[in-house]
Every structure is written in C-alpha cells, then in structure tokens.
Design a protein around this motif. Sequence first.
Motif, PDB file in Angstrom:
ATOM      1  N   PRO A 372       0.828  -1.210   0.000  1.00 19.75           N
ATOM      2  CA  PRO A 372       0.000   0.000   0.000  1.00 19.75           C
ATOM      3  C   PRO A 372       0.858   1.255   0.000  1.00 19.75           C
ATOM      4  N   ARG A 373       0.326   2.346  -0.512  1.00 15.58           N
ATOM      5  CA  ARG A 373       1.119   3.565  -0.665  1.00 15.58           C
ATOM      6  C   ARG A 373       1.594   4.123   0.668  1.00 15.58           C
ATOM      7  N   ASP A 374       0.882   3.812   1.751  1.00 12.94           N
ATOM      8  CA  ASP A 374       1.342   4.333   3.040  1.00 12.94           C
ATOM      9  C   ASP A 374       2.421   3.459   3.666  1.00 12.94           C
ATOM     10  N   MET A 375       2.944   2.484   2.881  1.00 12.43           N
ATOM     11  CA  MET A 375       4.055   1.657   3.361  1.00 12.43           C
ATOM     12  C   MET A 375       5.364   1.990   2.657  1.00 12.43           C
ATOM     13  N   GLY A 376       5.425   3.147   2.002  1.00  9.39           N
ATOM     14  CA  GLY A 376       6.714   3.610   1.518  1.00  9.39           C
ATOM     15  C   GLY A 376       7.678   3.778   2.680  1.00  9.39           C
ATOM     16  N   GLY A 458       8.753  -9.066   4.921  1.00 14.97           N
ATOM     17  CA  GLY A 458       7.922  -9.695   5.937  1.00 14.97           C
ATOM     18  C   GLY A 458       6.820  -8.795   6.464  1.00 14.97           C
ATOM     19  N   PHE A 459       7.021  -7.481   6.389  1.00 14.56           N
ATOM     20  CA  PHE A 459       5.984  -6.573   6.881  1.00 14.56           C
ATOM     21  C   PHE A 459       4.749  -6.586   5.989  1.00 14.56           C
ATOM     22  N   ASN A 460       4.923  -6.865   4.701  1.00 15.69           N
ATOM     23  CA  ASN A 460       3.763  -6.929   3.812  1.00 15.69           C
ATOM     24  C   ASN A 460       2.780  -7.985   4.286  1.00 15.69           C
ATOM     25  N   ALA A 461       3.299  -9.180   4.603  1.00 12.95           N
ATOM     26  CA  ALA A 461       2.440 -10.256   5.089  1.00 12.95           C
ATOM     27  C   ALA A 461       1.917  -9.953   6.487  1.00 12.95           C
ATOM     28  N   LYS A 462       2.752  -9.330   7.298  1.00 13.62           N
ATOM     29  CA  LYS A 462       2.379  -9.047   8.687  1.00 13.62           C
ATOM     30  C   LYS A 462       1.154  -8.148   8.773  1.00 13.62           C
ATOM     31  N   SER A 467      -6.607  -3.391   9.433  1.00 17.80           N
ATOM     32  CA  SER A 467      -7.288  -2.193   8.954  1.00 17.80           C
ATOM     33  C   SER A 467      -6.249  -1.105   8.690  1.00 17.80           C
ATOM     34  N   ASP A 468      -6.661  -0.060   7.964  1.00 13.30           N
ATOM     35  CA  ASP A 468      -5.729   1.032   7.688  1.00 13.30           C
ATOM     36  C   ASP A 468      -5.199   1.636   8.977  1.00 13.30           C
ATOM     37  N   ALA A 469      -6.086   1.856   9.936  1.00  8.29           N
ATOM     38  CA  ALA A 469      -5.671   2.479  11.195  1.00  8.29           C
ATOM     39  C   ALA A 469      -4.724   1.571  11.973  1.00  8.29           C
ATOM     40  N   ARG A 472      -1.241   1.475  10.314  1.00  4.45           N
ATOM     41  CA  ARG A 472      -0.450   2.679  10.555  1.00  4.45           C
ATOM     42  C   ARG A 472       0.062   2.731  11.992  1.00  4.45           C
ATOM     43  N   ALA A 473      -0.762   2.311  12.930  1.00  4.00           N
ATOM     44  CA  ALA A 473      -0.313   2.290  14.321  1.00  4.00           C
ATOM     45  C   ALA A 473       0.834   1.303  14.504  1.00  4.00           C
ATOM     46  N   TYR A 474       0.700   0.142  13.876  1.00  6.67           N
ATOM     47  CA  TYR A 474       1.746  -0.876  13.985  1.00  6.67           C
ATOM     48  C   TYR A 474       3.054  -0.404  13.341  1.00  6.67           C
ATOM     49  N   LEU A 475       2.964   0.168  12.152  1.00  2.00           N
ATOM     50  CA  LEU A 475       4.172   0.607  11.450  1.00  2.00           C
ATOM     51  C   LEU A 475       4.815   1.814  12.136  1.00  2.00           C
TER      52      LEU A 475
END
Length: 564
Positions: A372-376, A458-462, A467-469, A472-475
């Motif tokens: 997703p774009r917010d995972m740059g 690995g974060f992609n699968a994680k 949810s989006d929220a 974002r909190a996790y990342l």
Amino acid sequence: MKKLFLIFAAAAAGAFIPAAACTNFIITKGASTDSSVMVSYAADSHALYGALYHTPAGHHKDGAMLPVYEWDTGRYLTDIPQIARTWSTIGNMNEHSLIIGETTYGGREELVDTTGRIDYGSLIYITLQRATTAREAIRTIVELANTYGYASSGESFSIADPDEAWIMELIGKGYKDDGKGGNARKGIVWVARRIPDGYVCAHANQSRITTFPTDDPENCLYAPDVVSFAREMGYFEGEDADFSFADAYAPADFGTVRGCDARVWAFFRTVADGMDAYEDYAMGYNLKNRLPLWVKPRTKVSPKTVFDCMRDHYEGTPMDMTQDIGAGGHNCPYRWRPMTFEVDGTEYLNERATATQQTGFWFVAQARNDAPRDMGILWFGVDDAATSCLTPIFCCTQEVPECFSEQNGSMLEYSPTSAFWLFNRVTNFAYMRYDMISADIRKVTDKWENDHLAAIPGFNAKVGRMSDAARRAYLTEVSVSTARELFDRWSKLDRYLLVKYMDGNVKSEHADVLTFLDGEGGAAHFVDNGNGRQIPDKIQFPGYNEKWKRAVVQDNGEILKVIK
C-alpha cells in the motif's frame, strides 16, 4: 541546501565552489532491484541540525491560514490560506509515498526576488501536505511560487511517487516594479522532465536540464515563458529548439562542475558503464564534454547500493581524497573548510565529495509498488553518511522517535539522547584515525542496513489483514522502536571505540566489533594479560601510513634522524 560561495579565481575567472551543498540520486522503478522508485538526499549545511520533521494530516476550516517560515533561517515570510485537507508527512515523504528532495544551484543572482514569500523549503514541505502524486506536486509547486512569489535562488527538485520520477528545475525572475508597489516579474521559470523508466538521474547543486522537448507533455512540462523570458533578459539568442535551461539560467564553470557535477559523475560511474569518458568534464577540464541528464545502469540498482553511493569520496578516481598527504597519517577523506587555500600566490581546492562532514540529515526514500502507498519507506540517518547508518521509517509514521526529534537538542545545545549528537561523537572520533575506526563503523552499518532491508518483505504479510488504522499504528511503533534500537546500538559502539582506540593505541580483541555489540560487550571481549585484573595485553601501536612518514622526513628529517 542554500549555496554559500567562495571565489575560485585561480582556476577560472568568475568560477565558484559551493561551501554548503546537497546531493540527490534518483532511481526509476525499472532501474531498481525491487521495482521501487528511490530518491536519495543529503541535507548538507554547517548550520543545520539533523532532525526528522512530522506534520499530521488535517481537516481545516474555511479561512484557516498557514504561516510560512524560511527553512534555512527560520525567518517569518507570510501567511497563506490553508486548504481543506492536508496529508501526513514524515521527513521529505508523505503518506502517499510522494517524495521530494532538492539541491540548490543558485544560478543568476539578479533573478532572486527579494519580495518573494515562498522559499524552496516551504515549497517542499507545503507541497508534501497538499499533493499525492509527482505530477500533482509539480503543479502545486508552480502554483505556490507564482501566487506568492519565490523567495530563494535556483533549485533542482527530485519529485517521485511509486510510478514515476521527475527532475524539476526552477528559478525566480528577479524584481521589476509594476508601478503599484508590486513585482511585475513575480513567479518562476521552470522545466520538469520525467526520467525514462529503467534509467537513473542525479543532481548536486548545478542545473542539469539543458535542451528539452516542447511537444511531449507526458514526459516534459515547462513554464510558457521559459524561453521568452531568457530572451528578454539577454540570456539566449537562437532557435527555440536550441534553448538550454541550464546554459541560460545557471551557466556552468570550472567551480560548479568540479564542486557539484563531479558528484553526479561519481554516482553514474558506480552504476553505469562508459562514464570514464566524462572524467575530464567531472574534473572541470573540458566543459564541452557534458554529462548526460540520465543514464541506464549496467544492472538494476539495489537500495543498499544507493545507500553506499551516498558514502562516496571519489574512491578510485584522480579526486580520491585518501591518496594525497592532506589525508594525514590515517587516510582521512575530508578537508576542513574553507574550500580553497593559497600557497605562494597560487590557489588550490579541497574536493567536495558526496559524503561530507557537514551533513545535517540524509535519507534514501523508497516509493514501493509491492505494498500500500502508506508503506513507503524513508531510510533516515543523521550526520556524515559515510560513518552513520540509515534506519527504516514508514511513510505513514505518526510519531517522531525521540532521538530524531527537532526538540531534542540543537546545533548550540548538546543532548545525550539526540541521535545527531551521538553520531557526531562517533564520527568526529573516527576522523582522528579514519582508516581503522571507519572500518569498524562500516561493519556495524552494513549489518544493520542489510538485516533491516531483508526484513522489509515480511511486513507486507504481517499487515496484510490489518485495517488502515491498525496498520499505521503498527508501522509507527515499528519505526519508533527500530530507531530507538539503533540509538542504543550506536551508544554501545561509541563506548567500544573509545575503549579500543584511546591514546593512539589499539587494544587486541578476541573477536570483531559485531561480536562485542551482539554479546555482553564487556571487558572479556578484549585480550588481557591473564592475571585476572583486566589489564590489557598485546596492545598494538599502528603508527602512521608510509606517505605520512615520508612527508615528515622530507619536512624535518634532519632534526628527527636517529644517530647511532
């Protein structure tokens, strides 16, 4: 960063060398190993405190105003109307993986608009809050500068999103009274070129765009008066097809090539074939042999390669700063300012490499196509790139790690919890015996960066079902905790280096620095004399390199000679 100049008259009349400057590398998705678009940036200034900036997303009421402050100086410029919705930003990246970097080329001094109210830094950070794609960012930059007036000198921008990358160059039009107390020339002239997919580009404080197509809006955008204004000012005569933005608005000379474009050449020669043909240009000897705007790499470029290209000191070239006596007895690839010095009436230069001591912060940003774009990812670091380390900050991050906070220390206030001050402690110690200490630092840097690059997929699968929220909190937590871990690791490295290298000696070890950092890191790591009292044994006295010893003998050998 803003250019500061020193006259370099001995080399070429009117030439200049920048004393503070920046470097950008741009890699398109077709040129990268993981199909990400990458932009690197070193924010270099002797006065800049290295910190990570964050602006939360927001919804704003009608009539809300946004204060504008000049990034370099903090000077208040104006208030502008806020838009209804703004996006979250972290550093030079926003939550949509839009990336903007810059280098200042200055250009013609008479084109600075002293009445302008939007500086180049504000163009970056306001645009990141308002745009979602590279093309939208270009439109936003133009609108802001033309509406409020441009307050800085000539700039090159790197502008990228997950799909494409652009280089944009702009400059103001100076000041001309319109008879009403305003500026009849308010705004900018500019050109933006889309970098062909599969290619890489770079800029480093010298305008890079020369001629450009005027009938290809998919790949080239420009101000309608970019040519006519140059004619009006007497910068250009000839056919429109022959118009060169760089030659009109920022003509190159020995200083701008040797001090600026040479860094572009160093990057190109690392990733592409055939670049030795431009060595005479990079050294400022043949300005007609101009570097191409972009090149196709010999193989696809990995993020780690980009990281390491930002650490370049012209190694393996005639400009390699570790090879002359100026490197001292330990091959230090740095020369302290000023940029030039004089001996017996002749002026000489100190090279300006990509890696430099006065870096405030630096990054390699990745706009990714596999997430997703917010995972740059903003791979972020502070201080000299050659002896510092990048850590991953996801572009949706909503919190700045304490060690990177703007409020944690300053250039005039030391803070023991600031990454900028910690990395400066380690790096300035390394400058004393660079050949040995930097090698230990590089082992730690390489392991950290390679381990965290390997962990990214690995974060992609994680986060796949979050949810989006929640994602974002996790990342955000991952970004903050990882930065904290890096700070702790570097603190341990700081202590290790002092123990190992104090007083010009080197203590022998049972294993290398990584073992020390990954283990308990105590006295048992070093070799002792076996008497149980932690007294070191097998202490090494490495002395100085051969070139330094011969130089000392030549300078003062008769006095220092041992008589038998």
